[in-house]
Design a protein around this motif. Structure first.
Motif, PDB file in Angstrom:
ATOM      1  N   GLY A   1       6.235  47.847  21.693  1.00 39.81           N
ATOM      2  CA  GLY A   1       6.162  49.237  21.271  1.00 39.81           C
ATOM      3  C   GLY A   1       7.525  49.868  21.098  1.00 39.81           C
ATOM      4  N   LEU A   2       8.517  49.378  21.850  1.00 39.79           N
ATOM      5  CA  LEU A   2       9.876  49.890  21.731  1.00 39.79           C
ATOM      6  C   LEU A   2      10.674  49.194  20.636  1.00 39.79           C
ATOM      7  CD1 LEU A   2      10.840  50.236  25.506  1.00 39.79           C
ATOM      8  CD2 LEU A   2      10.039  52.020  23.956  1.00 39.79           C
ATOM      9  N   GLY A   3      10.111  48.164  20.039  1.00 36.34           N
ATOM     10  CA  GLY A   3      10.775  47.480  18.938  1.00 36.34           C
ATOM     11  C   GLY A   3      11.437  46.175  19.291  1.00 36.34           C
TER      12      GLY A   3
ATOM     13  N   ARG B   1       8.829  56.775  19.657  1.00 37.95           N
ATOM     14  CA  ARG B   1       8.137  55.504  19.800  1.00 37.95           C
ATOM     15  C   ARG B   1       6.796  55.743  20.496  1.00 37.95           C
ATOM     16  NH1 ARG B   1      11.061  53.824  16.544  1.00 37.95           N
ATOM     17  NH2 ARG B   1      12.562  52.093  16.625  1.00 37.95           N
ATOM     18  N   SER B   2       5.800  54.905  20.172  1.00 33.97           N
ATOM     19  CA  SER B   2       4.492  55.001  20.828  1.00 33.97           C
ATOM     20  C   SER B   2       3.789  53.654  20.748  1.00 33.97           C
ATOM     21  CB  SER B   2       3.625  56.077  20.171  1.00 33.97           C
ATOM     22  OG  SER B   2       3.289  55.713  18.844  1.00 33.97           O
TER      23      SER B   2
ATOM     24  N   SER C   1       3.465  57.599  24.517  1.00 36.54           N
ATOM     25  CA  SER C   1       4.369  58.085  23.481  1.00 36.54           C
ATOM     26  C   SER C   1       5.629  58.631  24.131  1.00 36.54           C
ATOM     27  CB  SER C   1       3.705  59.171  22.631  1.00 36.54           C
ATOM     28  OG  SER C   1       3.474  60.346  23.381  1.00 36.54           O
TER      29      SER C   1
ATOM     30  N   VAL D   1      13.617  57.672  22.240  1.00 31.42           N
ATOM     31  CA  VAL D   1      13.917  56.433  22.974  1.00 31.42           C
ATOM     32  C   VAL D   1      15.324  55.991  22.596  1.00 31.42           C
ATOM     33  CG1 VAL D   1      13.295  54.029  23.378  1.00 31.42           C
ATOM     34  CG2 VAL D   1      11.496  55.729  23.009  1.00 31.42           C
TER      35      VAL D   1
ATOM     36  N   PHE E   1      16.650  49.918  16.463  1.00 32.88           N
ATOM     37  CA  PHE E   1      16.197  51.298  16.532  1.00 32.88           C
ATOM     38  C   PHE E   1      16.605  52.103  15.308  1.00 32.88           C
ATOM     39  CE2 PHE E   1      15.803  49.913  20.823  1.00 32.88           C
ATOM     40  CZ  PHE E   1      14.780  50.665  21.367  1.00 32.88           C
TER      41      PHE E   1
END
Length: 393
Positions: free
Chosen positions: A21-23, A187-188, A239, A243, A391
């Protein structure tokens, strides 16, 4: 994809969901940090100390890093140990200034009354009767001695704890982090009760994950109530308005050149023969400086909703409410007046909903990027650039 069978599965599934979820991919050395209290300090200096304490903590090889179980391995203290075990090149500084002035100067360094450096020594020595006569010659000898990275590193770290008075520092500090956080992206992620991915065997630790809590902060994940929660159907909606992957460099106490010499020369100079720590106890398979937190993952305005399909009795509900002040899974943000709030509610059939929120402008550290010693020393800038690009594109 399936429901977790126990808390170990649930924590593994949460690691996958959060990191993705954070990439991050499952190859990135991301570590969940718990507990996650908001960074709410009293002033700028204290805020810096709160933030830098995370970088001063040396990570373990686990997908979850529990700061309460860190084992006491601290960057500055262990680094000081390494510097004390290294042999500096011969120099004329001590013989130039004499024993009395040397002892007085070393004490002044420890007490933070003078900073390391040739000019600083000269200015300090002029005002000290035992050293004024050698202020200029001593400064010249110290300037030559400081060309040796080991000697310079040993002098630069002296004013810092535990032998000195200064606390650990990194650059930049809290105010810069907060400014960057406000501009960081949203982010979510969502995980349904039957959509957990619990396989972590391909992660940077090959699945090693230890030290995590159970349902509430400080509880065991093997407890009956924790296992009931984990195995009876859990969903998560999370969510984060902002971030930020936040990178720092160590302050003046640290020398990458001297530390790099120590790392790249196992069993030989500049390591002093027969002294400890040595290369193996520092960088070896059981060493205390194998890994470093190269960046923190910091969030703003966190909103997390956890639903549990388990049916909780009235006594179990009371037990959960009573312990919710210690924070509840997955972030264990304790307290309601310090920038975050955690609550547990139950419907008529005894199902639970946990809500975790953090206030606007109050940073919360939820993870870090862990680099090995070789990566930290040799590839730190490249690694930070790659992870930041995830990001910002």
């Amino acid at each position: 994809m399936a429901d977790p069978k126990n808390f170990v599965d649930l924590q593994a599934g949460f690691y996958n969901a959060l990191s993705q979820g954070l990439g991050y991919s499952n190859k990135d050395p991301f570590q969940v940090i718990q507990p996650s209290p908001p960074l709410v300090g009293e002033d700028d200096e204290y805020d810096d100390e709160l933030l830098w304490a995370y970088f001063n903590n040396l990570p373990v090889a686990s997908l979850t890093g529990n700061t309460q179980f860190s084992g006491g391995n601290q960057f500055l203290a262990n680094y000081q140990g390494v510097m004390s075990a290294l042999k500096a090149a011969p120099n004329d500084f001590k013989s130039t200034i004499g024993d009395a002035c040397w002892d007085r100067y070393q004490l002044a360094l420890d007490l933070g009354k003078v900073d390391p450096g040739a000019r600083e020594f000269r200015d300090w020595a002029i005002l000290n009767t035992q050293c004024s006569a050698v202020a200029v010659s001593g400064a010249s000898a110290l300037a030559a001695a400081m060309l040796d990275p080991v000697f310079a590193a040993q002098e630069n770290v002296r004013p810092y704890l535990p032998s000195g008075k200064k606390s650990v520092t990194f650059v930049p500090g809290f105010s810069k982090m907060l400014a960057l956080l406000k501009k960081a992206p949203f982010r979510s992620f969502h995980v349904g009760t039957n959509s957990w991915q619990t396989d972590v065997s391909s992660t940077w630790t090959q699945g090693s994950n230890s030290g995590f809590f159970g349902l509430w902060g400080g509880s065991s994940y093997t407890s009956t109530l924790s296992q009931k929660f984990a195995s009876s159907g859990v969903s998560v909606d999370a969510s984060f308005r902002n971030v930020l992957p936040f990178n720092v460099t160590p302050g003046n106490w640290y020398s990458s050149s001297a530390f790099g010499l120590a790392f790249n020369n196992p069993g030989s100079e500049p390591w002093a023969p027969g002294k400890k720590p040595n290369w193996e106890t520092t960088f070896g398979s059981s060493g205390n400086m194998q890994r470093f937190a190269s960046s923190l993952v910091i969030v703003n305005e966190m909103n997390v909703t956890v639903t549990s399909n388990a049916t909780y009795s009235e006594s179990e509900q009371e037990q959960i409410r009573r312990n919710s002040s210690s924070g509840l899974w997955p972030f264990y943000c304790s307290g309601g007046s310090s920038g975050s709030n955690t609550s547990a509610s139950f419907n008529a059939t005894g199902n639970m909903t946990v809500t975790i929120t953090s206030k606007k402008g109050v940073p919360v550290v939820i993870g870090c990027i862990v680099l090995s010693a070789s990566q930290y020393l040799g590839h730190e800038a490249r690694a930070s650039k790659i992870l930041t690009q995830k990001f910002y594109g």
